[in-house]
Design an enzyme around this catalytic site. Structure first.
Site: not given
Length: 320
Positions: A108-110, A128, A160
């Site tokens: 998720v994300c970074t 990202t 994601a």
């Protein structure tokens, strides 16, 4: 029924919202199914509490170093501590180990940066958070970071975009594992859309100011977004701006990374997405208002950008 073991990997300064979107969505699925479909555990280095980016402290449930497979899925969270995590040899070693013992690997994300540092994303297209896509692409040139979609599936790897897109990814997991009806119940319980399409843009040119580096580009772009049903051919735009087509294209590529034609197509498609979600206009009406010649032209542009036809997109926006 086999319980799916889902391990969320956290670290110092991880995002609390990343963690919560994952764990809350999967636990809600358990509640609605009436049986434990998922065993969700937060693993941290040493099993120690972690201080999230918000300053709140979360207790680890598992010692990262002691978690063993087989696992269904590992989910690496993002957060402001991701750079330190990506340089932590202990974390990377155990992420690699658990990835080998898992059916699905996700971030998720970074958290994608942690997976990339572990060598798990080489040769893959991933996403990202849009603010970090360029920096991570420089750090990990073997990985294709696409800042557009809210989540991407590349084989057994799922990434994601960030924060609440974790919820979308978990709903996709639930639908994949147990069917659309359970995913729909979970979405209703969480008061969210059934599932935003993975290719839906993270940010819109209508809500986020693009990083214009040229005054003329800004003027042309503003004209485009205000006159979507007009003649927006590159030749017409260039003539209106008093420059050649070649020069206008060069300025757009330098400032936005898009040709004028691609910018127009993106603007029209995003406007169509807004109308589909917020009005009951027929497809032909949406197409006309956004500058598409026909409903079929709209459909083709929509599939190219979002990966689904406009009719299905409209349905997903009304299925919460």
């Amino acid at each position: 029924m086999t319980v799916r073991r889902m391990v969320v990997i956290g670290y110092e300064a991880a995002s609390l919202l990343d963690i919560a979107c994952v764990t809350s969505t999967l636990e809600t699925a358990n509640d609605h199914a009436g049986l434990p479909l998922y065993e969700v555990r937060l693993a941290t280095p040493g099993g120690n509490p972690i201080t999230c980016g918000t300053g709140l402290v979360v207790q680890g449930q598992e010692v990262l170093e002691r978690v063993t497979g087989p696992l269904d899925t590992i989910i690496v969270t993002g957060g402001i501590g991701h750079l330190d995590a990506a340089e932590n040899r202990l974390i990377l070693a155990h992420v690699r180990r658990l990835a080998r013992e898992s059916r699905r690997v996700s971030s998720v994300c970074t958290g994608a940066g942690v997976l990339a540092a572990a060598g798990l994303l080489d040769g893959r297209r991933v996403t990202t958070h849009w603010e970090w896509a360029y920096d991570l692409s420089v750090r990990y040139p073997a990985v294709t970071f696409d800042p557009g979609p809210i989540f991407i599936r590349d084989g057994h790897v799922r990434t994601a975009a960030g924060v609440t897109s974790a919820l979308d990814l978990m709903l996709a997991f639930i639908e994949e594992d147990s069917g659309a009806e359970l995913a729909r119940k979970v979405a209703r319980s969480l008061v969210t859309y059934l599932q935003r399409p993975g290719n839906q843009a993270q940010m819109s040119i209508f809500t986020v100011a693009p990083p214009y580096t040229d005054r003329l580009v800004r003027q042309v772009a503003d004209y485009v977004t205000g006159h979507l049903d007009a003649d927006l051919a590159t030749a017409t735009l260039a003539a209106g701006a008093g420059v050649s087509e070649r020069h206008l294209t060069r300025l757009f590529l330098k400032s936005l990374g898009l040709t004028p034609g691609r910018y127009v197509r993106q603007a029209r498609t995003e406007a169509a997405a807004h109308l589909l979600a917020s009005t009951s206009l027929p497809m032909a009406g949406v197409a006309a208002r956004c500058g598409f010649g026909t409903a079929e032209t709209l459909r083709q542009a929509f599939v190219d950008r979002y990966g689904i036809p406009p009719s299905r997109y409209r349905l997903t926006q009304r299925s919460a």
